[in-house]
Design an enzyme around this catalytic site. Structure first.
Site, mmCIF file in Angstrom:
data_model
loop_
_atom_site.group_PDB
_atom_site.id
_atom_site.type_symbol
_atom_site.label_atom_id
_atom_site.label_comp_id
_atom_site.label_asym_id
_atom_site.label_seq_id
_atom_site.Cartn_x
_atom_site.Cartn_y
_atom_site.Cartn_z
ATOM 1 N N GLU A 64 0.845 -1.199 0.000
ATOM 2 C CA GLU A 64 0.000 0.000 0.000
ATOM 3 C C GLU A 64 0.880 1.249 0.000
ATOM 4 O O GLU A 64 2.007 1.239 0.519
ATOM 5 C CB GLU A 64 -0.880 -0.030 1.264
ATOM 6 N N GLU A 225 -12.605 -2.308 2.701
ATOM 7 C CA GLU A 225 -13.210 -2.008 3.998
ATOM 8 C C GLU A 225 -14.352 -0.999 3.817
ATOM 9 O O GLU A 225 -14.347 0.095 4.407
ATOM 10 C CB GLU A 225 -12.156 -1.548 5.017
ATOM 11 N N GLU A 358 -5.920 -9.214 3.792
ATOM 12 C CA GLU A 358 -5.019 -8.528 4.732
ATOM 13 C C GLU A 358 -4.931 -9.403 5.966
ATOM 14 O O GLU A 358 -5.961 -9.707 6.582
ATOM 15 C CB GLU A 358 -5.562 -7.140 5.120
HETATM 16 O O1 AHR Z 1 -2.898 -2.471 6.372
HETATM 17 C C1 AHR Z 1 -3.198 -1.229 6.931
HETATM 18 C C2 AHR Z 1 -4.677 -0.896 6.824
HETATM 19 O O2 AHR Z 1 -5.422 -1.800 7.574
HETATM 20 C C3 AHR Z 1 -5.300 -0.981 5.468
HETATM 21 O O3 AHR Z 1 -5.081 0.144 4.698
HETATM 22 C C4 AHR Z 1 -6.745 -1.145 5.766
HETATM 23 O O4 AHR Z 1 -7.448 -1.836 4.764
HETATM 24 C C5 AHR Z 1 -6.738 -1.869 7.091
HETATM 25 O O5 AHR Z 1 -7.597 -1.298 7.999
#
Ligand code: AHR
Length: 559
Positions: A64, A225, A358
């Site tokens: 990210e 999310e 994730e």
């Molecule tokens: O991985 C960090 C953050 O955690 C991501 O951007 C989000 O999708 C999650 O809440």
């Protein structure tokens, strides 16, 4: 001893027995490890009971635009003195090739829903600068300077990411912006990546940017999310957006796989209501995968559930925190089975699979390699244990889990790599990925672990966690068996039986450390490394001593 007899003994002796559900872990210095003379644990591999093929995509990653992941992590720039391949850190590319990364998710996370892919293409000097989603995060070190991690410079965009994927041999998984861009922007991003050379204006722009041929990107995330940073939607509202975004997207011969934004933690209601809403409009066929996020973070033994207060230190932790973190990881198993059951109410044939896009450990700030690495943290033997446990869980549910992406690749949360300027090091989590890579594409087979549970003190009360756990996969005549022993003190003398085949040879490799807080640093990069270990093979029966706090892989050759 036959299986049934052993089961009976195990039960009466209070030994934990399981074949793909519940349990857990602990540490100690090698010099004082109590050893047992005869086996106290047993593993039975039932090669005639297949679960499913282990999707290589379970060995997925996530990168990210957050802190030091892209800038200082992956991207160092074409004119950098740091060895690079067209701006991409060379040491990272070389290390990634060793672990066969199947897929990489990008550009977020929460960042994805603020990202315009158009800002990241074309001549680098003309790329737009924007405020990064994470600029105002409370976790920034006080002295963090401004830079591309706060004000996105878009030097690393779609073409750079796709090139990175090609360099390391991974498939791209692009997460689309659902909160702040339109459905048109989404399908035009698909058009930019996938339309055949010379057919569309966007294909011409792509060619002018260096890639004449389409990238054939298959995996597309539809928001992230959506219950939170991705738009604060209700499941019904998100379902309506999801339908709009996926109603028409050009395929260009690619079997597009759309991934929906799953629940906040274990929120089954989110999953149920989304699936019901999509089914009402007969749109469930447009969901290939359902995203689950699973972070292991609360190490307080139930003292608090506060998102900030509940987290512990990445390196300096007490025994209780070791066990608690691992027990957080254990909860992924019920999350998988519970969501799977709910999904089955609307999708009885289980066409939609789970995508754990994730997962990882999340500690409080303070262990980052540099003050620009927001959410950066060290990775110790505890993280290696967690990685082993999580990957084994995905294998045990190979019929349900189609992809998983550890968060995040480099310089952030549970990373496989840490880098700053010209310094680079692999973490214990990297070693687990390297050891476990042999599972990819194997047939996961049912495996029964019978071992004493690990005891510890949780918030002043006695508690236990699953003892040994793991998974097994078959690859022609080779069985790959991975085992984690989370117990901080007990060596587990383990008898391993393979039902339905004879064992010809066995080799073992293990990851463990004298000190469970041990970790690799730029100065001492080889503190934790896997080593070959000894196994005994007598008349097809294997005996192996599982070191406390260890992750092991056995390669068992069958006749
Ligand atoms: O991985 C960090 C953050 O955690 C991501 O951007 C989000 O999708 C999650 O809440």
């Amino acid at each position: 001893m036959k299986r049934r007899e052993f089961v009976g003994t195990a039960m009466s002796a209070g030994i934990g027995l399981w074949a793909g559900s519940k349990q857990a872990p602990g540490w100690k210095r090698l010099s004082s490890i109590p050893t047992t003379q005869s086996p106290d644990s047993r593993i039975e591999v039932l090669i005639e009971e297949p679960i499913g093929t282990i999707a290589p995509e379970i060995y997925g990653h996530f990168a990210e635009h957050l802190g030091g992941v892209i800038y200082d992590g992956i991207w160092v720039g074409e004119n950098s003195k740091i060895p690079n391949i067209g701006g991409i850190r060379k040491s990272l590319v070389e290390a990634m090739r060793k672990i066969r990364p199947a897929v990489i998710r990008w550009p977020g996370g929460c960042f994805a829903d603020s990202y315009n892919w158009r800002d990241g293409i074309g001549p680098k000097t003309q790329r737009a600068r924007h405020t990064n989603f994470w600029r105002d995060a409370s976790e920034w070190p006080k002295d963090a300077p401004d830079g591309p991690w706060k004000y996105e410079t878009n030097q690393f965009g779609t073409d750079d990411f796709l090139r990175f994927c090609r360099l390391v041999g991974a498939q791209p998984y692009l997460a689309a912006n659902l909160r702040s861009l339109s459905a048109k922007d989404f399908y035009e991003w698909v058009e930019y990546c996938n339309s055949p050379a010379g057919t569309t204006t966007l294909a011409d722009i792509r060619a002018a940017n260096g890639d004449r041929e389409p990238a054939k990107v298959r995996f597309w995330g539809v928001g992230n999310e959506a219950w939170g940073c991705g738009g604060n939607f209700t499941p019904e509202e998100y379902a309506a957006e999801y339908r709009r975004f996926t109603s028409w997207v050009p395929g260009y011969g690619v079997n597009l796989a759309f991934i929906g934004s799953g629940p906040n933690g274990g929120d089954l209601d989110w999953t149920r209501r989304f699936f019901v809403k999509l089914s009402e409009r007969r749109a469930l066929g447009r969901v290939w995968g359902w995203g689950l996020h699973h972070y292991s973070w609360n190490v307080t033994g139930g003292r608090t559930n506060d998102w900030q207060q509940g987290k512990g230190d990445a390196v300096n932790y007490r025994d209780e925190e070791w066990y608690e973190l691992l027990s957080e990881g254990e909860r992924i198993e019920s999350s998988i089975t519970n969501h799977w059951t709910v999904m089955g109410e609307s999708d009885p044939e289980h066409r939609v699979k789970l995508v754990v896009d994730e997962w990882g450990a999340w500690y409080k700030p303070g262990a980052e390699a540099n003050n620009t690495h927001l959410l950066g943290q060290q990775s110790t033997m505890r993280d290696a244990m967690l990685a082993g446990q999580m990957l084994d869980t995905f294998h045990r549910h190979a019929d349900k889990v189609a992809m998983a992406n550890i968060a995040q690749l480099i310089n952030c949360l549970q990373s496989l790599f840490l880098a700053h300027e010209n310094k680079f090091v692999v973490t214990p989590t990297f070693h687990v990925f390297e050891m476990y890579a042999n599972h990819q594409a194997g047939q996961s087979v049912r495996t029964i672990f019978s071992a004493p549970r690990s005891s510890y003190t949780r918030n002043g009360q006695p508690a236990t966690l699953r003892g040994l756990s793991g998974s097994a996969s078959l690859h022609d005549h080779v069985l790959v068996l991975t085992i984690t022993n989370p117990d901080l003190r007990q060596m587990r003398e383990t008898e391993i039986a393979v039902r339905g085949a004879k064992v010809k040879a066995v080799k073992a490799i293990t990851l463990s450390a004298d000190d469970i807080h041990a970790h690799n640093t730029f100065e001492s990069p080889n503190v934790i490394e896997p080593r070959d270990t000894r196994t005994t093979l007598t008349n097809s029966a294997v005996v192996y001593s599982c070191h406390p706090a260890s992750v092991t892989r056995l390669d068992i050759t069958l006749v």
